[in-house]
Design an enzyme around this catalytic site. Sequence first.
Site, PDB file in Angstrom:
ATOM      1  N   ASN A 133       0.951  -1.181  -0.130  1.00 14.28           N
ATOM      2  CA  ASN A 133      -0.016   0.129  -0.059  1.00 14.28           C
ATOM      3  C   ASN A 133       0.827   1.252  -0.108  1.00 14.28           C
ATOM      4  OD1 ASN A 133       0.504   1.083   2.786  1.00 14.28           O
ATOM      5  ND2 ASN A 133      -0.484  -1.083   3.431  1.00 14.28           N
TER       6      ASN A 133
ATOM      7  N   VAL B 247      -0.789 -10.486   0.788  1.00 14.52           N
ATOM      8  CA  VAL B 247       0.714 -10.927   0.393  1.00 14.52           C
ATOM      9  C   VAL B 247       1.691 -10.050   1.226  1.00 14.52           C
ATOM     10  CG1 VAL B 247       0.763  -9.517  -1.902  1.00 14.52           C
ATOM     11  CG2 VAL B 247       2.074 -11.698  -1.506  1.00 14.52           C
ATOM     12  N   ASP B 248       1.390  -8.409   1.345  1.00 14.29           N
ATOM     13  CA  ASP B 248       2.468  -7.607   2.021  1.00 14.29           C
ATOM     14  C   ASP B 248       2.798  -8.080   3.294  1.00 14.29           C
ATOM     15  OD1 ASP B 248       3.610  -5.064   2.504  1.00 14.29           O
ATOM     16  OD2 ASP B 248       2.064  -3.862   2.520  1.00 14.29           O
TER      17      ASP B 248
END
Length: 172
Positions: free
Chosen positions: A25, A34-35
């Site tokens: 983001n 996934v981050d």
Amino acid sequence: MDGRMSAVLGDITRMPVDAIVNAANSTLLGGGGVDGAIHRAAGPELLAECRALGGCATGEAKMTAGYALPARHVIHTVGPVWRGGGHGEDALLASCYRKSLLLAKTHALKSVAFPAISTGVYRFPLEQACEIAVRTVGEFLSDDRTLEKVIFVCFDAGTLALYQERMAGRRP
Ligand code: ADP
């Protein structure tokens, strides 16, 4: 294609490539999906390096080291949030793929793995996102000789099937 583009089922945090791409983001300070998985697998040093980057605009990309990941680097790109399709979402998503590959090329990296950017909490329609990913990466590779491998890492079998269909449909 000439075999440099492929899709696999798996977890991107396990990929031993020159760079994995993070669907980040704009704060670059971590998040879910996934981050979150990438930050957990890389360890706290990744967040420390990200803090110094001052965020990232949608459609842009920035690179860090990979720390405890098997990948040497992480390319953080910010996909568009789907807002119905009339807010430049397609162009912004294509830009994520292009800018990530450009960064890889600039650093002479040979192998890059991508997740399906924006198709999770950002709600980009999966088939459309997949079409954009395959087309944009295909176009980039046809003009480039430095990258040897681009892998789409799919988190479920349905996503993998979509990528495989798209890649099979591409003219060489
Ligand atoms: P975004 O905010 O860009 O939508 P998400 O992380 O919510 O990002 O989802 C992007 C895609 O990544 C989704 O298709 C999701 O299933 C997938 N994904 C989640 N975790 C992983 C992982 N560890 N490896 C590969 N893909 C993953």
